[in-house]
Scaffold this motif. Structure first.
Motif, PDB file in Angstrom:
ATOM      1  N   ALA A   1       6.167   8.772   2.913  1.00 43.06           N
ATOM      2  CA  ALA A   1       7.174   9.794   2.598  1.00 43.06           C
ATOM      3  C   ALA A   1       6.609  11.170   2.935  1.00 43.06           C
ATOM      4  O   ALA A   1       6.688  11.582   4.092  1.00 43.06           O
ATOM      5  CB  ALA A   1       7.645   9.735   1.154  1.00 43.06           C
ATOM      6  N   LYS A   2       5.992  11.820   1.951  1.00 41.78           N
ATOM      7  CA  LYS A   2       5.588  13.222   2.049  1.00 41.78           C
ATOM      8  C   LYS A   2       5.490  13.809   3.467  1.00 41.78           C
ATOM      9  O   LYS A   2       6.337  14.570   3.884  1.00 41.78           O
ATOM     10  CB  LYS A   2       4.261  13.419   1.314  1.00 41.78           C
ATOM     11  CG  LYS A   2       4.407  13.260  -0.202  1.00 41.78           C
ATOM     12  CD  LYS A   2       3.189  13.728  -0.937  1.00 41.78           C
ATOM     13  CE  LYS A   2       3.454  13.891  -2.427  1.00 41.78           C
ATOM     14  NZ  LYS A   2       3.274  12.685  -3.246  1.00 41.78           N
ATOM     15  N   GLY A   3       4.430  13.492   4.209  1.00 38.20           N
ATOM     16  CA  GLY A   3       4.193  14.161   5.492  1.00 38.20           C
ATOM     17  C   GLY A   3       5.121  13.711   6.612  1.00 38.20           C
ATOM     18  O   GLY A   3       5.167  14.344   7.666  1.00 38.20           O
TER      19      GLY A   3
ATOM     20  N   VAL B   1       0.838  -1.184   0.000  1.00 42.06           N
ATOM     21  CA  VAL B   1       0.000   0.000   0.000  1.00 42.06           C
ATOM     22  C   VAL B   1       0.887   1.254   0.000  1.00 42.06           C
ATOM     23  O   VAL B   1       1.697   1.451   0.906  1.00 42.06           O
ATOM     24  CB  VAL B   1      -0.983   0.014   1.185  1.00 42.06           C
ATOM     25  CG1 VAL B   1      -1.852   1.260   1.141  1.00 42.06           C
ATOM     26  CG2 VAL B   1      -1.861  -1.237   1.147  1.00 42.06           C
ATOM     27  N   ASP B   2       0.731   2.048  -1.055  1.00 45.08           N
ATOM     28  CA  ASP B   2       1.481   3.294  -1.198  1.00 45.08           C
ATOM     29  C   ASP B   2       0.756   4.377  -0.395  1.00 45.08           C
ATOM     30  O   ASP B   2      -0.225   4.954  -0.855  1.00 45.08           O
ATOM     31  CB  ASP B   2       1.567   3.651  -2.690  1.00 45.08           C
ATOM     32  CG  ASP B   2       2.293   4.974  -2.941  1.00 45.08           C
ATOM     33  OD1 ASP B   2       2.530   5.726  -1.973  1.00 45.08           O
ATOM     34  OD2 ASP B   2       2.596   5.255  -4.122  1.00 45.08           O
ATOM     35  N   GLU B   3       1.260   4.625   0.814  1.00 46.66           N
ATOM     36  CA  GLU B   3       0.675   5.663   1.683  1.00 46.66           C
ATOM     37  C   GLU B   3       1.581   6.899   1.711  1.00 46.66           C
ATOM     38  O   GLU B   3       1.630   7.624   2.699  1.00 46.66           O
ATOM     39  CB  GLU B   3       0.433   5.111   3.095  1.00 46.66           C
ATOM     40  CG  GLU B   3      -0.640   4.014   3.140  1.00 46.66           C
ATOM     41  CD  GLU B   3      -1.772   4.324   4.120  1.00 46.66           C
ATOM     42  OE1 GLU B   3      -2.051   5.524   4.376  1.00 46.66           O
ATOM     43  OE2 GLU B   3      -2.386   3.351   4.619  1.00 46.66           O
ATOM     44  N   VAL B   4       2.286   7.109   0.609  1.00 45.62           N
ATOM     45  CA  VAL B   4       3.186   8.266   0.516  1.00 45.62           C
ATOM     46  C   VAL B   4       2.408   9.572   0.727  1.00 45.62           C
ATOM     47  O   VAL B   4       2.885  10.490   1.383  1.00 45.62           O
ATOM     48  CB  VAL B   4       3.928   8.257  -0.843  1.00 45.62           C
ATOM     49  CG1 VAL B   4       4.606   9.592  -1.128  1.00 45.62           C
ATOM     50  CG2 VAL B   4       4.959   7.127  -0.864  1.00 45.62           C
ATOM     51  N   GLN B   5       1.186   9.620   0.171  1.00 41.08           N
ATOM     52  CA  GLN B   5       0.370  10.840   0.350  1.00 41.08           C
ATOM     53  C   GLN B   5      -0.690  10.657   1.447  1.00 41.08           C
ATOM     54  O   GLN B   5      -0.976  11.582   2.200  1.00 41.08           O
ATOM     55  CB  GLN B   5      -0.303  11.216  -0.981  1.00 41.08           C
ATOM     56  CG  GLN B   5      -0.919  12.590  -0.976  1.00 41.08           C
ATOM     57  CD  GLN B   5      -1.199  13.149  -2.377  1.00 41.08           C
ATOM     58  OE1 GLN B   5      -2.046  13.990  -2.554  1.00 41.08           O
ATOM     59  NE2 GLN B   5      -0.475  12.705  -3.379  1.00 41.08           N
ATOM     60  N   THR B   6      -1.269   9.457   1.546  1.00 40.65           N
ATOM     61  CA  THR B   6      -2.375   9.229   2.487  1.00 40.65           C
ATOM     62  C   THR B   6      -1.897   9.025   3.933  1.00 40.65           C
ATOM     63  O   THR B   6      -2.695   9.166   4.865  1.00 40.65           O
ATOM     64  CB  THR B   6      -3.186   7.974   2.090  1.00 40.65           C
ATOM     65  OG1 THR B   6      -2.287   6.864   1.997  1.00 40.65           O
ATOM     66  CG2 THR B   6      -3.896   8.155   0.769  1.00 40.65           C
TER      67      THR B   6
HETATM   68  C1  LIG Z   1       4.046  11.999  -4.272  1.00 38.08           C
HETATM   69  C2  LIG Z   1       3.798  10.560  -4.416  1.00 38.08           C
HETATM   70  C3  LIG Z   1       4.821   9.660  -4.766  1.00 38.08           C
HETATM   71  C4  LIG Z   1       6.209  10.127  -5.152  1.00 38.08           C
HETATM   72  O1  LIG Z   1       6.887  10.726  -4.097  1.00 38.08           O
HETATM   73  P1  LIG Z   1       8.249  11.525  -4.373  1.00 38.08           P
HETATM   74  O2  LIG Z   1       8.713  11.907  -3.010  1.00 38.08           O
HETATM   75  O3  LIG Z   1       7.925  12.680  -5.246  1.00 38.08           O
HETATM   76  O4  LIG Z   1       9.184  10.573  -5.041  1.00 38.08           O
HETATM   77  C5  LIG Z   1       4.530   8.316  -4.796  1.00 38.08           C
HETATM   78  N1  LIG Z   1       3.305   7.865  -4.493  1.00 38.08           N
HETATM   79  C6  LIG Z   1       2.297   8.687  -4.149  1.00 38.08           C
HETATM   80  C7  LIG Z   1       0.969   8.119  -3.802  1.00 38.08           C
HETATM   81  C8  LIG Z   1       2.507  10.061  -4.109  1.00 38.08           C
HETATM   82  O5  LIG Z   1       1.487  10.880  -3.801  1.00 38.08           O
END
Ligand SMILES: *Cc1c(COP(=O)(O)O)cnc(C)c1O
Length: 393
Positions: free
Chosen positions: A252-254, A223-228
């Protein structure tokens, strides 16, 4: 330097890969940023979901400055305290067992794909390496994560791409069964709320069926929770609201509150296959970035998340009453707004900027990702500016 000079110099020397607004920000505090002419902007973007605590939160500044003045980097050949403390806290809050740290969302997803393939090759032998993702997804800009991204528009001009990726439409279980029909699929990677794809939340029933299907076949659920993740949708992970227990989660992001950091969290079952030499990243687990992330987690208490849920409900209810608004999508403080009457989200964004409100777009929708420290006053002010903009269109 004034805005014009800042923009001119940037244009002369920085690659033109971004469509930027003609705004040069020089400082920020809490929910507000100031440009080179001293104009103030209420920020409902948080640097695309990054500044979870807004600009320059005192606890975050203190943690980052203290660590920068003590020990800024060592390489992963040695141990440092902040890295282990952050991993321990992330495992505690997610129920997962082990963490790998990198520097971005794309790098975290790369690590997740590698860990899934490693588990599969160790367990089943070679040839079971296919990774399924969803149509309209976004997983990053490196070659593998670009390939994983289920949107043709990002692929144009950059091939050839890594092999063994395939896409299935969200909500279509039959398509997933068909794509995973052979013996060659090792993982399914998905976002629970597609962010760049237009702030589209997956249906809970579909996600439950997907999870059961994957479990049956030992297809790892990534599960890609990079934004969520990290409180954005109202729970620490969006997975909690879907009753999901994935094999791997990426953040990642937050997480870093403004410093670059990414994390791959996984169960013991997967983690035990990632031994010495299997993966690495020079900056991964950097003590300053980890100290900042620990400050973010420290502020995101259950109490704060409960407040954010109430504010998200107020923001969503307010948006529904604005002219030209057709639908309000997403989850928690990850908000999409679809417009009727041919109103363009990009035009709304530009008009908001002129009135001192920063907002984002995703596909044809307006996207709001306010810092998680917002108050009712900020919600009211953003709604008032949006109302004035939408009434004038
Ligand atoms: C922003 C984002 C990424 C990529 O993140 P970066 O830090 O720009 O490499 C990957 N998956 C999702 C769901 C994102 O929102």
């Amino acid at each position: 330097m004034n805005t014009q000079a800042i923009i001119a110099r940037d244009d002369a020397n920085v690659l033109h890969t971004y469509g930027r607004s003609p705004i040069a920000l020089v400082e920020g505090r809490g929910m507000y940023a100031r440009d080179a002419e001293g104009r103030e902007y209420l920020d409902f973007t948080s640097g695309i979901g990054v500044n979870a605590l807004g600009f320059c939160h005192p606890a975050w500044v203190a943690a980052v400055s203290a660590q920068a003045g003590r020990l800024q980097h060592t390489s992963n050949l040695y141990y440092t305290e902040p890295c282990g403390a952050l991993a321990e806290e992330l495992c505690r809050r997610t129920g997962l067992d082990a963490v790998f740290f990198g520097n971005s969302g794309a790098e975290a997803n790369e690590g997740a794909i590698k860990a899934a393939r490693k588990y599969s090759v160790d367990t089943y032998g070679p040839g079971r390496s296919k990774v399924l993702t969803l149509v309209n997804s976004f997983h990053g800009r490196t070659l593998a994560t670009l390939t994983a991204t289920g949107q043709e528009v990002f692929h144009r001009d950059f091939g050839p791409f890594p092999e063994q990726f395939a896409y299935v439409p969200a909500g279509d279980l039959a398509a997933l069964r068909e794509a995973a029909g052979g013996p060659d699929t090792c993982a399914l990677l998905l976002e629970l709320v597609q962010g760049e794809g237009g702030v589209v939340a997956l249906e809970k029933a579909y996600v439950e069926q997907v999870a059961a299907f994957c479990r049956q076949r030992d297809i790892l659920l990534l599960v890609d929770e990079v934004q969520t993740g990290v409180g954005r949708t109202g729970t620490f992970l969006a997975c909690e609201q879907y009753g999901l227990q994935p094999d791997i989660v990426t953040l990642a992001k937050g997480l870093g509150g403004g410093l670059p950091i990414g994390a791959v969290l996984m169960t013991r079952k997967v983690a035990q296959h990632m031994g010495p030499g299997s993966h690495g990243s020079t900056f991964g687990g950097n003590p300053v970035a980890c100290a900042g992330a620990l400050a973010v987690l420290g502020e995101l208490t259950d109490d704060r998340l409960a407040k954010d849920n109430a504010l998200a409900a107020a923001l969503r209810a307010g948006l529904q009453t604005l002219p030209h608004v057709q639908a309000v999508t997403g989850l928690g403080l990850m908000v999409g707004v679809a417009f009727a009457d041919g109103v363009s989200a990009a035009a709304v964004r530009t008009a908001c900027e002129r009135q001192g409100l920063l907002v984002l777009t995703a596909k044809t929708r307006l996207r709001l990702l306010p810092p998680l420290i917002l108050t009712q006053e900020d919600v009211d002010k953003a709604l008032a500016i949006l109302r004035s903009v939408l009434e004038s269109l």
